[in-house]
Motif scaffolding. Structure first.
Motif, PDB file in Angstrom:
ATOM      1  N   GLU A 168       1.384  -1.194  -0.111  1.00  0.00           N
ATOM      2  CA  GLU A 168      -0.128  -0.032  -0.124  1.00  0.00           C
ATOM      3  C   GLU A 168       1.224   1.508  -0.010  1.00  0.00           C
ATOM      4  OE1 GLU A 168      -2.873  -0.006   3.173  1.00  0.00           O
ATOM      5  OE2 GLU A 168      -3.413  -1.965   2.751  1.00  0.00           O
ATOM      6  N   SER A 169       0.099   2.603  -1.178  1.00  0.00           N
ATOM      7  CA  SER A 169       1.415   3.276  -0.607  1.00  0.00           C
ATOM      8  C   SER A 169       1.095   4.310   0.231  1.00  0.00           C
ATOM      9  CB  SER A 169       1.943   3.970  -2.357  1.00  0.00           C
ATOM     10  OG  SER A 169      -0.050   3.990  -3.075  1.00  0.00           O
ATOM     11  N   LYS A 170       0.994   5.768   0.687  1.00  0.00           N
ATOM     12  CA  LYS A 170       0.715   6.537   1.293  1.00  0.00           C
ATOM     13  C   LYS A 170       1.772   7.834   1.103  1.00  0.00           C
ATOM     14  CE  LYS A 170       3.148   4.797   6.054  1.00  0.00           C
ATOM     15  NZ  LYS A 170       2.622   4.995   7.129  1.00  0.00           N
ATOM     16  N   ILE A 171       1.349   8.847   1.583  1.00  0.00           N
ATOM     17  CA  ILE A 171       1.645  10.162   1.413  1.00  0.00           C
ATOM     18  C   ILE A 171       3.038  10.497   2.461  1.00  0.00           C
ATOM     19  CG2 ILE A 171       2.437  12.383   0.538  1.00  0.00           C
ATOM     20  CD1 ILE A 171       1.690  10.374  -1.982  1.00  0.00           C
ATOM     21  N   ILE A 172       4.367  10.602   2.546  1.00  0.00           N
ATOM     22  CA  ILE A 172       5.016  10.947   3.457  1.00  0.00           C
ATOM     23  C   ILE A 172       4.927  12.460   3.030  1.00  0.00           C
ATOM     24  CG2 ILE A 172       7.225  11.065   4.917  1.00  0.00           C
ATOM     25  CD1 ILE A 172       5.555   8.492   5.518  1.00  0.00           C
ATOM     26  N   PHE A 173       4.863  13.175   4.286  1.00  0.00           N
ATOM     27  CA  PHE A 173       4.909  14.771   4.412  1.00  0.00           C
ATOM     28  C   PHE A 173       6.236  14.683   5.466  1.00  0.00           C
ATOM     29  CE2 PHE A 173       0.620  13.946   3.654  1.00  0.00           C
ATOM     30  CZ  PHE A 173       0.275  14.906   2.662  1.00  0.00           C
ATOM     31  N   SER A 174       7.307  15.582   4.737  1.00  0.00           N
ATOM     32  CA  SER A 174       8.479  15.749   5.243  1.00  0.00           C
ATOM     33  C   SER A 174       9.097  16.834   5.395  1.00  0.00           C
ATOM     34  CB  SER A 174       9.637  14.992   4.798  1.00  0.00           C
ATOM     35  OG  SER A 174       9.830  14.786   3.619  1.00  0.00           O
ATOM     36  N   SER A 197      -1.530  10.784   8.176  1.00  0.00           N
ATOM     37  CA  SER A 197      -0.640  10.288   8.227  1.00  0.00           C
ATOM     38  C   SER A 197      -1.190   9.512   7.206  1.00  0.00           C
ATOM     39  CB  SER A 197      -0.135   9.724   9.022  1.00  0.00           C
ATOM     40  OG  SER A 197      -2.013   8.687  10.302  1.00  0.00           O
ATOM     41  N   GLU A 198      -2.560   9.124   6.395  1.00  0.00           N
ATOM     42  CA  GLU A 198      -4.138   8.908   6.231  1.00  0.00           C
ATOM     43  C   GLU A 198      -4.025   9.282   4.369  1.00  0.00           C
ATOM     44  OE1 GLU A 198      -5.137   5.903   7.354  1.00  0.00           O
ATOM     45  OE2 GLU A 198      -3.873   6.711   9.282  1.00  0.00           O
ATOM     46  N   ALA A 199      -2.998  10.071   4.660  1.00  0.00           N
ATOM     47  CA  ALA A 199      -2.984  10.505   3.448  1.00  0.00           C
ATOM     48  C   ALA A 199      -2.463   9.953   2.150  1.00  0.00           C
ATOM     49  CB  ALA A 199      -2.723  11.998   3.142  1.00  0.00           C
ATOM     50  N   THR A 200      -3.209   9.716   0.339  1.00  0.00           N
ATOM     51  CA  THR A 200      -2.537   8.692  -0.422  1.00  0.00           C
ATOM     52  C   THR A 200      -2.046   9.162  -1.424  1.00  0.00           C
ATOM     53  OG1 THR A 200      -4.915   8.287  -1.101  1.00  0.00           O
ATOM     54  CG2 THR A 200      -4.198   7.049   0.685  1.00  0.00           C
ATOM     55  N   GLU A 206      -8.159  15.810  -0.599  1.00  0.00           N
ATOM     56  CA  GLU A 206      -8.346  16.447   0.045  1.00  0.00           C
ATOM     57  C   GLU A 206      -7.683  16.561   1.571  1.00  0.00           C
ATOM     58  OE1 GLU A 206     -11.550  18.782   0.510  1.00  0.00           O
ATOM     59  OE2 GLU A 206     -11.420  18.996  -2.060  1.00  0.00           O
ATOM     60  N   PHE A 207      -6.235  17.562   1.170  1.00  0.00           N
ATOM     61  CA  PHE A 207      -5.380  17.425   3.123  1.00  0.00           C
ATOM     62  C   PHE A 207      -5.865  19.238   3.165  1.00  0.00           C
ATOM     63  CE2 PHE A 207      -2.693  16.790  -0.071  1.00  0.00           C
ATOM     64  CZ  PHE A 207      -1.737  18.187  -0.305  1.00  0.00           C
ATOM     65  N   THR A 208      -5.858  18.741   4.865  1.00  0.00           N
ATOM     66  CA  THR A 208      -5.617  19.660   5.051  1.00  0.00           C
ATOM     67  C   THR A 208      -3.496  20.274   5.822  1.00  0.00           C
ATOM     68  OG1 THR A 208      -7.585  20.751   5.826  1.00  0.00           O
ATOM     69  CG2 THR A 208      -6.586  22.302   6.839  1.00  0.00           C
ATOM     70  N   LEU A 209      -3.537  21.154   5.633  1.00  0.00           N
ATOM     71  CA  LEU A 209      -1.788  22.146   6.540  1.00  0.00           C
ATOM     72  C   LEU A 209      -2.339  23.173   7.818  1.00  0.00           C
ATOM     73  CD1 LEU A 209       0.144  21.097   3.568  1.00  0.00           C
ATOM     74  CD2 LEU A 209       0.484  19.597   5.536  1.00  0.00           C
ATOM     75  N   PRO A 210      -2.221  22.983   8.456  1.00  0.00           N
ATOM     76  CA  PRO A 210      -1.961  24.197   9.316  1.00  0.00           C
ATOM     77  C   PRO A 210      -1.357  24.919   9.275  1.00  0.00           C
ATOM     78  CG  PRO A 210      -2.706  22.168  10.690  1.00  0.00           C
ATOM     79  CD  PRO A 210      -1.985  22.187   9.363  1.00  0.00           C
TER      80      PRO A 210
END
Length: 366
Positions: A168-174, A197-200, A206-210
């Motif tokens: 399974e692939s997911k997106i890493i926000f580094s 952690s669940e963004a793919t 859609e995803f939110t970044l504070p």
């Protein structure tokens, strides 16, 4: 991305039998995959108190901040380790604000945990697991813990082979941590990626970044101007909410501003949004805790697929308070494929006429 490994050293348990009242010590070990010192880690150890009891914790590794919950008899109320048999846990914390904790290529002993087989229990005719989880790792690192299984090993029939599941692939926000902070005092701006952690990275997701802020000295200031740059072929900014208050507050959401001067030195980012906070009496955003400047909601653009590409969201300043430098931390979105976690088998020893065993299973989290 680096990995924080935490595991038990079971090399001294060759003579372990598992009789009631028997005591044994387990060194809890730590090693980072890249050998670089970090800001620390938080670890929880889960166990079944009907079979085992922790009677001592010694030699906890030093750090700026060190703590453990030995003696508090904490219950496993949320079943974080996904094992209904473990009902108690102990938590450990190591913190270093300077990022100088536990570097090097050799493993470190986090602590020595002494267990006792409880009265009435007998691990010569049953088994139990001691599980390792982490509630917090240093930015830019994932966690891999190796659980420990003790007790009788009962041979099981060979199971029918199952199809190997697709990774399974997911997106890493580094966050880019390679840039050293400027001379103090400075105004620091970065994204909080802890809730992603669940963004793919799939098309339309859609995803939110504070967007976060703090001053290095904790003082209030006259304000700040910030620009956020992104690649509109991969990401669309669909909402800006909860902008932090100030005497003067503005943003350019909806104006679709083009990155005509390449201020962020990234040829791939082509759009940006500008934010401004002003306070004429220098009473803006003080204190030691970070402030949320705004919540930015992004959407993966139609036709884009971040499981096959990476992109950066970059932060630049348009104005800083007098006497302050600026410290912006870009964030990179990249694909990470979850492989099937391997099982690491330990060794076996004789316990009367039965076969006692100790084995380690690897688990990971980000």
């Amino acid at each position: 991305m680096g990995i924080h490994y935490v595991y038990f050293d079971n090399s001294d348990l060759i003579s372990f039998i598992g009789n009631a009242g028997e005591e044994f010590s387990l060194p809890l070990k730590f090693k980072s995959s890249d050998g670089i010192p970090t800001t620390g880690i938080a670890v929880e150890v889960y166990y079944d108190s009907s079979l085992l009891k922790i009677v001592a914790v010694d030699d906890q590794l030093a750090a700026m901040i060190v703590s453990n919950t030995f003696g508090q008899d904490l219950a496993d109320e949320t079943n974080k380790d996904s094992d209904v048999n473990t009902d108690k846990h102990i938590s450990f914390l190591w913190g270093d604000f300077m990022g100088n904790w536990a570097g090097g290529t050799d493993p470190h002993t986090l602590a020595n945990l002494k267990f006792k087989v409880v009265e009435g229990a007998n691990l010569t005719n049953t088994s139990t697991s001691i599980r390792i989880k982490s509630s917090e790792t240093a930015t830019g690192y994932t966690f891999k813990g190796e659980d420990l299984k003790l007790g009788i090993e009962t041979p099981e029939p060979e199971p029918e082979p199952e199809p190997t599941p697709e990774p399974e692939s997911k997106i890493i926000f580094s966050t880019d941590s390679s840039i050293n902070p400027p001379a103090e005092p400075y105004q620091e701006v970065y994204f909080d990626n802890s809730g992603l952690s669940e963004a793919t990275g799939s098309e339309g997701e859609e995803f939110t970044l504070p967007l976060m802020y703090k001053s290095s000295d904790g003082s209030t200031t006259t304000g700040l101007g910030v620009e956020v740059y992104y690649d509109s072929s991969l990401l669309i900014l669909v909402a800006v909410d909860d902008q932090l208050a100030g005497m003067v507050v503005s943003n350019t959401f909806g104006q679709d501003l083009a990155d005509e001067t390449n201020k962020d030195s990234d040829g791939n980012t082509d759009k940006f949004i500008n934010f401004l906070w002003g306070d004429f009496v220098a009473g803006w955003a003080g204190g030691t805790d970070p402030h949320t400047l705004a919540n930015l909601k992004f959407k993966v653009a139609e036709g884009a697929d971040l499981t096959e590409a990476s992109t950066s969201i970059r932060i630049e300043e348009s104005a800083t308070a007098i006497g302050y430098n600026f410290y912006g931390k870009d964030i990179t979105l990249s694909v990470d494929v979850d492989e099937i976690p391997p099982e690491i088998q330990g060794f076996s020893g004789e316990a009367g006429a039965q076969s006692s065993s100790i084995s380690m299973d690897e688990n990971s989290s980000s």
